[in-house]
Write a protein that holds these residues in place. Structure first.
Motif, PDB file in Angstrom:
ATOM      1  N   TYR A   1       0.526  -0.991  -0.089  1.00  0.00           N
ATOM      2  CA  TYR A   1       0.301  -0.443   0.160  1.00  0.00           C
ATOM      3  C   TYR A   1       0.831   0.927  -0.464  1.00  0.00           C
ATOM      4  CZ  TYR A   1      -3.584  -3.709   0.724  1.00  0.00           C
ATOM      5  OH  TYR A   1      -4.122  -5.078   0.437  1.00  0.00           O
TER       6      TYR A   1
ATOM      7  N   PHE B   1      -5.113  -0.803  -5.349  1.00  0.00           N
ATOM      8  CA  PHE B   1      -6.167  -1.983  -4.505  1.00  0.00           C
ATOM      9  C   PHE B   1      -7.392  -0.814  -4.712  1.00  0.00           C
ATOM     10  CE2 PHE B   1      -8.850  -2.213  -0.744  1.00  0.00           C
ATOM     11  CZ  PHE B   1      -9.205  -3.478  -0.562  1.00  0.00           C
TER      12      PHE B   1
ATOM     13  N   ILE C   1      -9.023  -2.686  -7.662  1.00  0.00           N
ATOM     14  CA  ILE C   1      -9.394  -3.766  -7.557  1.00  0.00           C
ATOM     15  C   ILE C   1     -11.117  -3.850  -6.377  1.00  0.00           C
ATOM     16  CG2 ILE C   1      -9.297  -5.555  -5.800  1.00  0.00           C
ATOM     17  CD1 ILE C   1      -6.440  -5.192  -6.056  1.00  0.00           C
TER      18      ILE C   1
ATOM     19  N   TYR D   1     -14.258  -9.266  -8.397  1.00  0.00           N
ATOM     20  CA  TYR D   1     -13.889  -9.171  -6.918  1.00  0.00           C
ATOM     21  C   TYR D   1     -15.259  -8.173  -5.838  1.00  0.00           C
ATOM     22  CZ  TYR D   1     -11.177  -7.414  -2.877  1.00  0.00           C
ATOM     23  OH  TYR D   1     -10.845  -7.616  -1.285  1.00  0.00           O
TER      24      TYR D   1
ATOM     25  N   GLY E   1     -13.910  -4.521   5.972  1.00  0.00           N
ATOM     26  CA  GLY E   1     -13.033  -4.474   3.777  1.00  0.00           C
ATOM     27  C   GLY E   1     -12.205  -6.382   4.266  1.00  0.00           C
ATOM     28  N   SER E   2     -12.713  -7.143   5.570  1.00  0.00           N
ATOM     29  CA  SER E   2     -12.282  -8.577   5.462  1.00  0.00           C
ATOM     30  C   SER E   2     -10.536  -8.156   5.461  1.00  0.00           C
ATOM     31  CB  SER E   2     -12.616  -9.328   4.277  1.00  0.00           C
ATOM     32  OG  SER E   2     -12.300 -10.644   5.523  1.00  0.00           O
ATOM     33  N   THR E   3     -10.079  -6.946   6.006  1.00  0.00           N
ATOM     34  CA  THR E   3      -8.655  -7.331   6.646  1.00  0.00           C
ATOM     35  C   THR E   3      -8.687  -7.755   7.503  1.00  0.00           C
ATOM     36  OG1 THR E   3      -8.587  -4.550   6.498  1.00  0.00           O
ATOM     37  CG2 THR E   3      -6.620  -4.710   7.009  1.00  0.00           C
TER      38      THR E   3
ATOM     39  N   ASN F   1      -6.234 -10.911   5.837  1.00  0.00           N
ATOM     40  CA  ASN F   1      -4.340 -10.909   5.300  1.00  0.00           C
ATOM     41  C   ASN F   1      -3.798 -10.740   6.543  1.00  0.00           C
ATOM     42  OD1 ASN F   1      -5.530  -8.155   3.520  1.00  0.00           O
ATOM     43  ND2 ASN F   1      -5.406 -10.109   3.001  1.00  0.00           N
TER      44      ASN F   1
ATOM     45  N   TYR G   1      -9.426 -13.348  -7.425  1.00  0.00           N
ATOM     46  CA  TYR G   1      -7.685 -13.068  -7.211  1.00  0.00           C
ATOM     47  C   TYR G   1      -6.483 -12.826  -8.459  1.00  0.00           C
ATOM     48  CZ  TYR G   1      -9.011 -12.222  -2.252  1.00  0.00           C
ATOM     49  OH  TYR G   1      -9.459 -12.296  -1.576  1.00  0.00           O
TER      50      TYR G   1
ATOM     51  N   THR H   1      -4.983  -7.218 -10.477  1.00  0.00           N
ATOM     52  CA  THR H   1      -4.724  -7.545  -9.246  1.00  0.00           C
ATOM     53  C   THR H   1      -3.023  -7.642  -9.565  1.00  0.00           C
ATOM     54  OG1 THR H   1      -7.311  -8.215  -9.128  1.00  0.00           O
ATOM     55  CG2 THR H   1      -5.287  -9.475  -7.368  1.00  0.00           C
TER      56      THR H   1
ATOM     57  N   PHE I   1      -1.518  -5.469  -9.347  1.00  0.00           N
ATOM     58  CA  PHE I   1      -1.390  -4.958  -8.080  1.00  0.00           C
ATOM     59  C   PHE I   1       0.038  -5.846  -7.312  1.00  0.00           C
ATOM     60  CE2 PHE I   1      -3.348  -6.451  -3.595  1.00  0.00           C
ATOM     61  CZ  PHE I   1      -3.256  -5.121  -2.979  1.00  0.00           C
TER      62      PHE I   1
ATOM     63  N   MET J   1      -1.675 -15.459  -2.880  1.00  0.00           N
ATOM     64  CA  MET J   1      -0.905 -14.850  -3.527  1.00  0.00           C
ATOM     65  C   MET J   1       0.417 -15.074  -3.397  1.00  0.00           C
ATOM     66  SD  MET J   1      -2.937 -11.406  -5.045  1.00  0.00           S
ATOM     67  CE  MET J   1      -1.725 -10.084  -4.086  1.00  0.00           C
TER      68      MET J   1
ATOM     69  N   GLU K   1       1.021 -12.853  -0.310  1.00  0.00           N
ATOM     70  CA  GLU K   1      -0.135 -13.026   0.813  1.00  0.00           C
ATOM     71  C   GLU K   1      -1.705 -13.651   1.015  1.00  0.00           C
ATOM     72  OE1 GLU K   1      -3.336  -9.350   0.240  1.00  0.00           O
ATOM     73  OE2 GLU K   1      -3.672 -10.391  -1.095  1.00  0.00           O
TER      74      GLU K   1
ATOM     75  N   SER L   1      -4.859 -14.425   1.864  1.00  0.00           N
ATOM     76  CA  SER L   1      -6.189 -13.551   2.110  1.00  0.00           C
ATOM     77  C   SER L   1      -7.265 -15.035   3.053  1.00  0.00           C
ATOM     78  CB  SER L   1      -6.746 -13.118   1.490  1.00  0.00           C
ATOM     79  OG  SER L   1      -7.979 -12.447   1.489  1.00  0.00           O
TER      80      SER L   1
HETATM   81  C1  AVI Z   1      -7.395  -5.591   1.714  1.00  0.00           C
HETATM   82  N1  AVI Z   1      -7.070  -7.137   1.251  1.00  0.00           N
HETATM   83  C2  AVI Z   1      -8.733  -6.877   2.070  1.00  0.00           C
HETATM   84  C3  AVI Z   1      -7.638  -7.458   0.236  1.00  0.00           C
HETATM   85  C4  AVI Z   1      -8.197  -9.253   0.020  1.00  0.00           C
HETATM   86  O1  AVI Z   1      -9.165  -9.704  -0.084  1.00  0.00           O
HETATM   87  O2  AVI Z   1      -7.413 -10.331   0.855  1.00  0.00           O
HETATM   88  C5  AVI Z   1      -5.829  -7.648  -0.626  1.00  0.00           C
HETATM   89  C6  AVI Z   1      -6.438  -7.830  -2.163  1.00  0.00           C
HETATM   90  N2  AVI Z   1      -5.218  -8.628  -2.133  1.00  0.00           N
HETATM   91  C7  AVI Z   1      -5.851  -9.753  -3.999  1.00  0.00           C
HETATM   92  N3  AVI Z   1      -6.925  -8.529  -3.978  1.00  0.00           N
HETATM   93  C8  AVI Z   1      -7.355  -7.311  -3.032  1.00  0.00           C
END
Ligand code: AVI
Length: 322
Positions: A40, A48, A51, A57, A162-164, A167, A207, A214, A217, A253, A281, A283
């Protein structure tokens, strides 16, 4: 006699760039990884944002729909005269829906690491919600321990959309929920947005969007290393990989090296085998029940969850006095 003044060459204090330290640490182990918080920067935040508007998404659209539909029911659970504390507020688009639905909120406390953004948004919020006290806090909400002094005497509600939370590794999510409990206090209500486990096909497409946003990103992490750490990653020689790991209920990811290659950054050479990946990442996707179990184990009592079948919004209450 001429007195000689000893002039000691003073070295500037070692300044450790945490980004450089984390990148070197993550790329020096096997399997290689990079912490997702570095996605970020300005370019990554703009990607993002794109996205969140992609047809594939669904989480942002789903959550906005749930907040709009159930905002009055959600906010009716808030303690009267409370302060709403948002963890990682960004543009506070989602909080505005709750603030419009909630008659009983007296103060809004957006917490975000980006000070500039926060101050600009606070001015807009003051204009749009003139009766609300706005107390922006520039902080890393993952390490914060206490509520800001301005709201110390008020009952609190928390918001983490946001379902952060997905992560975080599950043990980190539990740790965050515990710390949020300590900040929000006994009697607080916590509203958390959580993406749900579902058909691997829907998850895969979310994704691996057709437009490739994505992928950009994900690759921006390497571009950022080039920009900020003088790295020489060839972005053409890495590919975006995202897939659903059903056993661990998470989207993973990765960035895969398309060939055997060496990359230089910060006076260090990093070697890649053909096909070797950097894990960038996770998720995590929960069921309503599995998230409620996680919350319960972190001191929160689940009160209610709202869902459209794709995404969930949970209301939790802090019952323990901590
Ligand atoms: C911020 N977060 C919740 C997103 C997710 O879906 O995990 C980040 C993201 N990574 C790829 N697309 C979106």
């Amino acid at each position: 006699m001429i007195m000689q003044t000893a002039v000691r060459a003073r070295r500037p204090p070692e300044t450790v760039n945490p980004f450089a330290a984390d990148v070197i640490a993550g790329l020096s182990v096997k399997p290689k990884y990079l912490p997702p918080k570095y996605f970020y920067d300005l370019a990554g935040s703009a990607l993002f944002e794109r996205i969140t508007h992609l047809p594939e998404y669904y989480p942002t659209r789903s959550e906005l729909g749930l907040l709009q539909k159930y905002g009055p029911a959600i906010t009716s659970l808030f303690p009267p005269g409370c302060a709403l504390v948002e963890f990682g507020a960004g543009a506070s688009t989602k909080a505005r829906i709750l603030l419009r639905a909630a008659a009983s909120v007296e103060a809004y406390v957006p917490i975000d690491i980006s000070g500039d953004f926060l101050q600009k948004d606070a001015a807009r919020l003051r204009r749009d919600f003139p009766h609300l006290a706005i107390h922006p806090v520039v902080a890393d909400f993952t390490t914060m321990l206490e509520p800001p002094a301005e709201i110390a005497a008020k009952p609190r509600a928390g918001f983490f959309p946001g379902s952060t939370i997905g992560n975080f590794e599950p043990h980190e999510a539990a740790g965050f929920l515990r710390r949020a409990g300590a900040i929000l206090g006994a009697g607080a209500v916590f509203v958390v947005g959580v993406d749900l486990a579902k058909s691997p096909d829907i998850l895969y497409r979310a994704y691996n969007d057709e437009e490739g946003v994505t992928a950009k990103f994900n690759l921006n992490l390497l571009a950022r290393i080039n920009r900020e750490l003088g790295g020489n990653f060839n972005l053409e020689a890495f590919e975006h990989h995202a897939f659903y790991n059903a056993e661990r209920s998470r989207i993973e990811m990765h960035l895969a090296s398309t060939k055997r290659q060496k990359v230089r950054l910060c006076d260090t050479t990093i070697e890649f085998r053909a096909g070797e990946t950097i894990h960038t990442e996770n998720s995590y996707k929960y069921s309503i029940d599995s998230f409620q179990v996680l919350a319960l184990g972190s001191g929160w009592s689940p009160i209610k969850a709202w869902t459209d079948g794709l995404f969930s919004v949970h209301a939790l209450r802090m019952t323990e006095d901590r």
